[in-house]
Enzyme design. Structure first.
Site, PDB file in Angstrom:
ATOM      1  N   VAL B  91       0.834  -1.203   0.000  1.00  0.00           N
ATOM      2  CA  VAL B  91       0.000   0.000   0.000  1.00  0.00           C
ATOM      3  C   VAL B  91       0.867   1.251   0.000  1.00  0.00           C
ATOM      4  O   VAL B  91       1.824   1.354   0.771  1.00  0.00           O
ATOM      5  CB  VAL B  91      -0.910   0.030   1.248  1.00  0.00           C
ATOM      6  CG1 VAL B  91      -1.762   1.287   1.260  1.00  0.00           C
ATOM      7  CG2 VAL B  91      -1.789  -1.195   1.296  1.00  0.00           C
ATOM      8  N   CYS B  92       0.528   2.194  -0.844  1.00  0.00           N
ATOM      9  CA  CYS B  92       1.253   3.466  -0.889  1.00  0.00           C
ATOM     10  C   CYS B  92       0.410   4.513  -0.166  1.00  0.00           C
ATOM     11  O   CYS B  92      -0.570   5.017  -0.700  1.00  0.00           O
ATOM     12  CB  CYS B  92       1.457   3.850  -2.357  1.00  0.00           C
ATOM     13  SG  CYS B  92       2.205   5.452  -2.560  1.00  0.00           S
ATOM     14  N   LEU B  93       0.778   4.781   1.096  1.00  0.00           N
ATOM     15  CA  LEU B  93      -0.004   5.690   1.931  1.00  0.00           C
ATOM     16  C   LEU B  93       0.977   6.512   2.764  1.00  0.00           C
ATOM     17  O   LEU B  93       1.898   5.946   3.371  1.00  0.00           O
ATOM     18  CB  LEU B  93      -0.944   4.855   2.824  1.00  0.00           C
ATOM     19  CG  LEU B  93      -1.891   5.594   3.765  1.00  0.00           C
ATOM     20  CD1 LEU B  93      -2.840   6.494   2.996  1.00  0.00           C
ATOM     21  CD2 LEU B  93      -2.693   4.604   4.601  1.00  0.00           C
TER      22      LEU B  93
END
Lengths: 277, 159
Positions: B91-93
């Site tokens: 996940v890119c957060l």
């Protein structure tokens, strides 16, 4: 024979206004110094109250003396009341000192004035200057009757660190997890559901040795934050806080420690009550 | 005991005491049957009234040894359909990125809520995969259909 240029009869009564003699000035200065000594005495009383309170807090925290929270609260309230009275005297003395300072400045500017002699007496009769007594009375009256006086005194008392600490401690003893009245709208205080968190935000353990960042007011467990910071300057561990912290920005947070101790003592008391029902 | 371990034990206690409705999160079991606190499995429900609402999406949360100084790694299954999820599932957060908004005080609860928000509110500025990103940017109809299909596949995911 009429003589037109007969001078008026010389008025040799003492005029309302006279220049100060050096003697009077000296007496006045001595009086001011004596009052200043009182200020010094008040400061030393304040220091000793602070020491007493520090010792008492250290004692109740160290010994877990919370069987009788009511006594601790009374101790805080009694001290709070005497502290308030002392601070009010200090406020009045400081004001008086400011007036005296103003007077001395005024006098210094006026000197040298010619001493009153028969030849210049008329000049002093004509002068409408305020005398020293009148000046002092006017300034003191201004101070006493100022519509802002009560507000100023309140502000003065409230901004005193010791008074703040004591007031906060008295509050925390009643309500260990409530935010302080002035913190209630403060986003920087770690709260959940209107309750102050008694846990270190990094380890999630209840505080044992809480320290507060003077940069952003966030509170951490000493060993945990020191391990995190080591010898660097880092961003505050709290989400969204941009404070940059180093070890030397941390101060022990006695108020948080008191919160924890009171909370635990109250919980124990509750548990005991449940057991005995 | 290391900070990572004591912190994760507290996280588990806190989660069991109270967690957001519809979510689950728990440590995996190691081979010997004991709990592995460094690897968690969690389910993220799609938000109500969004195209994600029907699914409960599985993630794994992997905590490094220097957690909470370093953020955990959060992954969906491989090829999960979302503009900000890499093909590997990562996940890119920003709150999970040490260089960006990760802070040690961010809890597991904050993370799963952050991931839930990301699902229905993708960040158009950080594409992580081609298919979902393209569809999201150019073909909303295709995007919606794909998301709903995926939601159906994860309808019955639970602990």
């Amino acid at each position: 024979m009429e003589v037109d240029d007969t001078p008026d009869m010389l008025d040799i009564s003492v005029p309302r206004y006279l220049p100060m003699s050096q003697e009077t000035l000296k007496t006045f200065s001595a009086m001011v110094s004596a009052r200043e000594d009182n200020l010094g005495r008040i400061d030393s009383i304040l220091r000793s109250i602070k020491q007493d309170i520090d010792k008492y807090v250290e004692f109740i925290i160290g010994e877990n003396m919370f069987e009788n929270i009511g006594y601790t609260r009374d101790f805080m309230i009694v001290n709070l009341q005497s502290l308030e009275r002392i601070l009010i005297s200090k406020y009045e003395l400081e004001n008086w000192k400011a007036i005296a300072f103003e007077i001395r400045n005024n006098l210094n500017q006026q000197i040298p004035e010619d001493p009153a002699t028969l030849s210049n007496l008329q000049q002093y009769h004509d002068a409408n200057d305020e005398t020293l007594n009148e000046f002092i009375r006017r300034r003191v009256d201004e101070m006493k009757n100022s519509p802002e006086k009560d507000k100023n005194i309140r502000e003065y008392v409230n901004k005193n660190d010791l008074y703040q600490l004591l007031k906060n401690m008295a509050f925390v003893i009643e309500k260990p997890t409530d935010p302080l009245p002035e913190e209630q709208d403060d986003d920087d205080v770690a709260m959940a559901g209107g309750v102050i968190s008694l846990k270190d935000p990094m380890s999630l353990h209840t505080f044992k040795e809480p320290v507060k960042s003077k940069k952003c007011d966030h509170v951490f467990e000493k060993s945990v934050i020191e391990e995190y910071l080591r010898n660097e300057i880092k961003t505050c561990p709290v989400a969204g806080c941009e404070g940059r912290l180093a070890k030397f920005d941390l101060r022990s947070d006695d108020l948080m420690l008191l919160r924890v101790k009171v909370f635990e003592a109250k919980q124990q008391a509750d548990d005991f009550e449940i057991e005995t029902i | 005991m290391s900070l990572a371990k004591t912190r994760l034990q507290e996280e588990r206690k806190l989660w069991r005491k109270d967690h957001p409705f519809g979510f689950f999160a728990k440590p995996e079991k190691s081979a010997d049957g004991s709990l592995d606190l460094t690897n968690w499995r969690a389910g993220i429900p799609g938000r109500k009234d969004t195209i994600w609402e029907e699914g409960i999406y599985p993630i794994t949360i992997n905590f490094p040894n220097d957690y909470p100084s370093k953020p955990p790694k959060v992954k969906f299954p491989e090829n999960f359909y979302h503009p900000n999820v890499y093909p590997s599932g990562t996940v890119c957060l920003s709150i999970l990125n040490e260089e960006q908004d990760w802070r040690p005080a961010i809890t597991i609860k904050d993370i799963v809520l952050g991931v839930q928000e990301l699902l229905s509110d993708p960040n158009p500025d950080s594409p992580a995969q081609e298919p979902a990103w393209k569809a999201f940017a150019k073909d909303k109809e295709l995007y919606t259909r794909k998301v709903k299909e995926q939601a159906k596949r994860y309808q019955n995911y639970n602990a």
